[in-house]
Design a protein around this motif. Structure first.
Motif, PDB file in Angstrom:
ATOM      1  N   ARG A 250       0.831  -1.196   0.000  1.00 28.33           N
ATOM      2  CA  ARG A 250       0.000   0.000   0.000  1.00 28.33           C
ATOM      3  C   ARG A 250       0.872   1.255   0.000  1.00 28.33           C
ATOM      4  O   ARG A 250       2.033   1.233   0.441  1.00 28.33           O
ATOM      5  N   VAL A 251       0.294   2.346  -0.509  1.00 29.27           N
ATOM      6  CA  VAL A 251       0.913   3.679  -0.458  1.00 29.27           C
ATOM      7  C   VAL A 251      -0.173   4.679  -0.088  1.00 29.27           C
ATOM      8  O   VAL A 251      -1.363   4.457  -0.355  1.00 29.27           O
ATOM      9  N   CYS A 252       0.236   5.762   0.530  1.00 29.91           N
ATOM     10  CA  CYS A 252      -0.707   6.821   0.879  1.00 29.91           C
ATOM     11  C   CYS A 252      -0.991   7.681  -0.345  1.00 29.91           C
ATOM     12  O   CYS A 252      -0.088   8.004  -1.120  1.00 29.91           O
ATOM     13  N   VAL A 253      -2.248   8.052  -0.506  1.00 30.10           N
ATOM     14  CA  VAL A 253      -2.634   8.883  -1.642  1.00 30.10           C
ATOM     15  C   VAL A 253      -1.951  10.253  -1.575  1.00 30.10           C
ATOM     16  O   VAL A 253      -1.583  10.818  -2.613  1.00 30.10           O
ATOM     17  N   ASN A 254      -1.744  10.773  -0.377  1.00 30.87           N
ATOM     18  CA  ASN A 254      -1.141  12.104  -0.259  1.00 30.87           C
ATOM     19  C   ASN A 254       0.374  12.060  -0.070  1.00 30.87           C
ATOM     20  O   ASN A 254       0.991  13.047   0.353  1.00 30.87           O
ATOM     21  N   ASP A 255       1.007  10.954  -0.387  1.00 29.60           N
ATOM     22  CA  ASP A 255       2.467  10.821  -0.312  1.00 29.60           C
ATOM     23  C   ASP A 255       3.110  11.664  -1.411  1.00 29.60           C
ATOM     24  O   ASP A 255       2.790  11.516  -2.592  1.00 29.60           O
ATOM     25  N   VAL A 256       4.021  12.554  -1.021  1.00 25.54           N
ATOM     26  CA  VAL A 256       4.755  13.381  -2.009  1.00 25.54           C
ATOM     27  C   VAL A 256       6.265  13.178  -1.886  1.00 25.54           C
ATOM     28  O   VAL A 256       7.050  13.957  -2.435  1.00 25.54           O
ATOM     29  N   GLY A 257       6.663  12.105  -1.168  1.00 15.28           N
ATOM     30  CA  GLY A 257       8.088  11.835  -1.031  1.00 15.28           C
ATOM     31  C   GLY A 257       8.725  12.668   0.070  1.00 15.28           C
ATOM     32  O   GLY A 257       8.049  13.424   0.780  1.00 15.28           O
ATOM     33  N   GLY A 258      10.068  12.512   0.206  1.00 16.98           N
ATOM     34  CA  GLY A 258      10.783  13.220   1.259  1.00 16.98           C
ATOM     35  C   GLY A 258      11.419  14.509   0.771  1.00 16.98           C
ATOM     36  O   GLY A 258      11.453  14.787  -0.432  1.00 16.98           O
ATOM     37  N   GLN A 259      11.941  15.260   1.732  1.00 16.56           N
ATOM     38  CA  GLN A 259      12.591  16.532   1.395  1.00 16.56           C
ATOM     39  C   GLN A 259      14.043  16.315   0.985  1.00 16.56           C
ATOM     40  O   GLN A 259      14.529  16.927   0.033  1.00 16.56           O
ATOM     41  N   ARG A 260      14.738  15.420   1.678  1.00 20.82           N
ATOM     42  CA  ARG A 260      16.146  15.133   1.367  1.00 20.82           C
ATOM     43  C   ARG A 260      16.360  13.658   1.035  1.00 20.82           C
ATOM     44  O   ARG A 260      17.246  13.324   0.260  1.00 20.82           O
ATOM     45  N   VAL A 261      15.553  12.804   1.643  1.00 22.58           N
ATOM     46  CA  VAL A 261      15.618  11.364   1.383  1.00 22.58           C
ATOM     47  C   VAL A 261      14.341  10.962   0.647  1.00 22.58           C
ATOM     48  O   VAL A 261      13.262  11.483   0.936  1.00 22.58           O
ATOM     49  N   LEU A 262      14.488  10.035  -0.332  1.00 25.65           N
ATOM     50  CA  LEU A 262      13.344   9.560  -1.108  1.00 25.65           C
ATOM     51  C   LEU A 262      12.621  10.716  -1.798  1.00 25.65           C
ATOM     52  O   LEU A 262      11.382  10.818  -1.766  1.00 25.65           O
ATOM     53  N   VAL A 263      13.377  11.552  -2.461  1.00 29.24           N
ATOM     54  CA  VAL A 263      12.781  12.679  -3.189  1.00 29.24           C
ATOM     55  C   VAL A 263      12.013  12.130  -4.402  1.00 29.24           C
ATOM     56  O   VAL A 263      12.563  11.378  -5.219  1.00 29.24           O
ATOM     57  N   ASN A 264      10.741  12.510  -4.495  1.00 22.61           N
ATOM     58  CA  ASN A 264       9.839  12.026  -5.551  1.00 22.61           C
ATOM     59  C   ASN A 264       9.745  10.497  -5.585  1.00 22.61           C
ATOM     60  O   ASN A 264       9.444   9.906  -6.604  1.00 22.61           O
ATOM     61  N   LYS A 265      10.029   9.898  -4.455  1.00 25.08           N
ATOM     62  CA  LYS A 265       9.883   8.444  -4.290  1.00 25.08           C
ATOM     63  C   LYS A 265       8.873   8.186  -3.174  1.00 25.08           C
ATOM     64  O   LYS A 265       8.717   8.991  -2.259  1.00 25.08           O
ATOM     65  N   TRP A 266       8.199   7.034  -3.279  1.00 23.09           N
ATOM     66  CA  TRP A 266       7.231   6.698  -2.242  1.00 23.09           C
ATOM     67  C   TRP A 266       7.923   6.595  -0.880  1.00 23.09           C
ATOM     68  O   TRP A 266       8.898   5.856  -0.724  1.00 23.09           O
ATOM     69  N   SER A 267       7.381   7.287   0.087  1.00 22.35           N
ATOM     70  CA  SER A 267       7.940   7.220   1.436  1.00 22.35           C
ATOM     71  C   SER A 267       7.035   6.456   2.394  1.00 22.35           C
ATOM     72  O   SER A 267       7.380   6.269   3.561  1.00 22.35           O
ATOM     73  N   THR A 268       5.880   5.996   1.894  1.00 23.56           N
ATOM     74  CA  THR A 268       4.924   5.290   2.758  1.00 23.56           C
ATOM     75  C   THR A 268       4.680   3.863   2.287  1.00 23.56           C
ATOM     76  O   THR A 268       3.770   3.196   2.791  1.00 23.56           O
TER      77      THR A 268
END
Length: 784
Positions: free
Chosen positions: A264-282
């Motif tokens: 699963r992934v969160c619908v409002n996931d926008v990735g991280g600021q320094r880690v996982l930029v534009n990558k799923w973080s959830t």
């Protein structure tokens, strides 16, 4: 090594156990309907494309517009739902100019270098989003379908955009997607070579998101389904769930081990600021277990996920999830259907994470300090605490993102409801490929009717019944429907509860099938009740659709037990079903004789009784007297076999008489006398070549009932003994016993047989007598 041997033999024992269970359960279809049966009863309609070559690859059922949208090879179709072939519109959509030639130059097959439509999703009130492989250059376009009530279907085939990340390049690669809030969530292989397996979010106003390239996250996944399922009323906490199979990182030394997953992934996931930029973080995932408990605690697992269906309920947060699994074992081939509850899936995701200290350590539950907020949760009102609020995933601490990257797998698996499959099939001649489910209200409760598509073009209509609080389940196969004329793998299935119809797709086309046709079960109360179909009930005069809360009070139905005796006690059961006339069958001593009796249901058991004078007893079966699926076979008939034979069937404590057959045994001397009488007039018979006279060398197809009356003398005499009422049965019996192959094969050397007929008359009669002493199975495939 000892452990492996122990595991191997336990699996063999469990395999035998599963096969035994499958054999003893009532899983033989009670009713089999052929392709012609479905068409003749107006239960199905077929759409094969305007050129008969649909090559179906995408389906979208739009019940709001009452339309069915299909995607195939270089083509799109729009069909009205009733019936699917009544009116259709077509859009030709080939690859962009030059794409086909480039595809062939890269070494791909010419058949692959086309635009296979893989995705059809509603974009807004008037448009669909369509995406295709575009000859290995994925492309998407918007299709204008108009408003409700209109049948508009247009598209500018040149006004396209890139489909990379939305559909795979290769038409054979796995793929799953769902569209929500103007955004497309897709699980696929996103590159030309099919090596970059990712979960993508594209379109909409936000930045494109994808999973990081790491085998811990996705290891050669095979995506099956994707669905948005809300956890609560907070829209910020919505999640998209992906169902797939992948190589198991926790498989240990078994490199080929694969596991079914739910991620699963969160619908409002926008990735991280320094880690996982534009990558799923959830992104997190858990194992889906579908297994049969075995001896010594060793289960047989069905690991390969084939299909997933969400049975929506009144509570959109808690659908029931039906999934088909298959084995990857070399010991046996098996399939199972397991049902999962969302509460169990959420419990697994809220449990401990799987952890491994190093290459030489075993997997275990993570017991260290958990960062806050918990990895895998969505930034929402539920997550936030006073003084510790997060507006988006970019506000999550790096420690949370680092943990999510290194611990995507949950420790506890998701177990099915009742902790076992609702259906198991082992060593069957077909594969289970697709499933849809309808929840039906019946007189005695609520039932989930499963419609399961196979790789041979058939659909199984199956119930799984539970007895009280027990874990025991009973599998009841109501119908087997041959929806396609020739065997073909079913690749898609959609169900319309509104229209009470099933839409079944394959490379050969699309078929609309009605979920039920109650009158097919019969015209008596007992037959309707024995069918155990929750859609149908006896209304006092016919087997008809059961409608909950109907004003009609006279409704007889017993899905759970099929107790026709109790339900139809006042419905003159014997008058409706029992045989009232005796049939007469003549047999000859020392020859074979067959008494035909076919039960109305293959789930019924047959018992033969014989009555002589006033004494009635059960027929003793042995090598000479055999009970078959079609009736009673006497391989060698004795004089003392004469009597009245009663064929009775029993199904769910309901017994009925199907046939009463008076068997009369002719003495061998009588028949020999008739044949000898004919032998004197053989030459005259052959001299007469008029069309009405039959000759021994003529093929069976030349005989007709209209000509039998003019046939040979001995045949007339036998007809006088038998009586004209039994003539059709005699003719059918003779054709089944001796003539089948003559109808199929060319009769060679007829003239030579004619010339030698007189000389070989005695030998031919001897040979014919010998063959009549043999069983139909012995004679099958032989020439005279």
């Amino acid at each position: 090594m000892t452990g492996f041997i122990h595991f191997f033999f336990n699996n063999i024992l469990l395999t035998l156990l599963i096969t035994s269970i499958c054999a003893t359960r009532i899983n033989v279809p009670r009713l089999r309907l052929s392709y012609k049966d479905l068409l003749s009863t107006n239960r199905s309609s077929v759409f094969s494309g305007h050129d008969g070559q649909l090559s179906l690859s995408a389906v979208f059922l739009d019940e709001y517009r009452d339309r069915l949208f299909l995607g195939g090879k270089d083509v799109l179709y729009s069909l009205l739902l009733s019936p699917v072939s009544s009116e259709s519109k077509e859009i030709y959509w080939p690859p962009l100019p030059g794409s086909r030639e480039e595809c062939i130059q890269t070494g791909k097959e010419q058949t692959e270098c086309a635009n296979f439509v893989r995705l059809l999703q509603p974009y807004n009130r008037t448009h669909l989003l369509a995406c295709g492989t575009g000859a290995f250059q994925p492309m998407c376009a918007f299709v204008y379908v108009g408003h409700r009530g209109e049948h508009v279907f247009t598209m500018n085939p040149l006004n396209v955009e890139s489909g990379r990340g939305r559909v795979p390049h290769d038409p054979s690669f796995p793929f799953a997607s769902t569209f929500s809030g103007g955004e497309l969530y897709t699980g696929l292989t996103a590159d030309f070579l099919g090596r970059d397996s990712v979960i993508f979010r594209s379109m909409g106003g936000r930045t494109t998101m994808r999973t990081e390239t790491d085998q811990k996250l996705l290891h050669d996944p095979w995506f099956v389904a994707a669905h948005l399922i809300p956890d609560n009323d907070d829209r910020d906490d919505d999640k998209v769930y992906f169902f797939f199979t992948e190589k198991a990182s926790e498989g240990g030394d078994r490199e080929e081990a694969i596991h079914a997953r739910v991620g699963r992934v969160c619908v409002n996931d926008v990735g991280g600021q320094r880690v996982l930029v534009n990558k799923w973080s959830t992104f997190i995932k858990a194992r889906l277990v579908c297994s049969v408990p075995g001896p010594h605690g060793i289960d047989t697992h069905f690991n390969q996920l084939e299909d997933v269906f969400l049975l929506r309920t009144k509570d959109e947060r808690n659908p029931d999830i039906y999934a088909i699994f298959s084995t990857i074992s070399n010991v046996f081939q098996g399939f199972a259907v397991c049902v999962y509850r969302m509460a169990d899936i959420r419990e697994a995701f809220n449990g401990p994470f799987a952890h491994k200290e190093g290459p030489n350590y075993q997997w275990g539950a993570y017991e260290g300090r958990m960062p806050y907020p918990r990895p895998g949760v969505c930034p929402s009102k539920i997550t936030n605490q006073p003084g510790r609020e997060f507006g988006s995933t970019k506000d999550f601490p790096d420690s949370v993102l680092q943990f999510a990257r290194s611990h995507p797998l949950m420790w506890r698996p998701v177990l099915p409801a009742l902790r076992q499959p609702v259906l198991v099939k082992a060593n069957i001649p077909y594969k289970l490929k697709q499933i849809v489910v309808d929840r039906v209200e019946a007189e005695d409760g609520q039932y989930d009717v499963m419609f399961i598509g196979t790789d041979v073009g058939t659909v199984l209509k199956v119930l799984s019944l539970h007895s009280g609080n027990s874990l025991e389940t009973e599998e009841v196969t109501l119908e087997e429907l041959q929806v396609f004329k020739v065997p073909t793998p079913i690749t898609s299935m959609e169900i319309s509860v509104k229209r009470q119809a099933l839409y079944v797709g394959s490379p050969k086309g699309m078929v609309q099938v009605k979920l039920h046709r109650c009158e097919t079960y019969g015209r008596a109360c007992a037959e309707c009740c024995l069918a155990r179909d929750p859609y149908c009930a006896w209304d006092g005069s016919s087997c008809a659709r059961f409608v909950p809360n109907s004003k009609r009070r006279f409704r007889r139905q017993d899905v759970k037990h099929g107790n026709a005796v109790l339900q139809c006690v006042d419905q003159n059961v014997s008058e409706d079903l029992d045989v009232t006339e005796d049939k007469i069958v003549y047999g000859t001593e020392k020859n074979s004789t067959f008494l035909e009796c076919v039960p109305r249901s293959p789930q019924a058991s047959i018992t033969w009784l014989v009555q002589r004078d006033d004494r009635k007893e059960e027929v003793k079966l042995d090598d000479r007297v055999m009970s078959t699926d079609q009736g009673l076979l006497f391989r060698h008939l004795f004089r003392q076999d004469e009597g009245v034979y009663i064929c009775r069937s029993r199904e769910h404590s309901f017994t009925q008489t199907l046939a009463r057959i008076a068997l009369q045994v002719l003495q061998g001397d009588t028949v020999d006398e008739l044949i000898a009488r004919d032998s004197a007039g053989t030459s005259d018979t052959f001299k007469d070549r008029s069309p009405g006279n039959h000759r021994p060398w003529m093929p069976c197809s030349t005989y007709s009932r209209g000509q039998i009356g003019q046939s040979r003398t001995w045949f007339k005499d036998i007809m006088q003994l038998i009586g004209p009422s039994n003539l059709p049965h005699v003719e059918e019996y003779c054709e089944r016993m001796w003539c089948n192959d003559k109808l199929r094969r060319k009769h060679k050397s007829m003239l030579e047989k004619y010339r030698q007929a007189q000389e070989s008359a005695r030998k031919a009669r001897s040979k014919g007598s010998g063959e009549r002493n043999r069983t139909p199975r012995d004679l099958r495939g032989q020439e005279e």
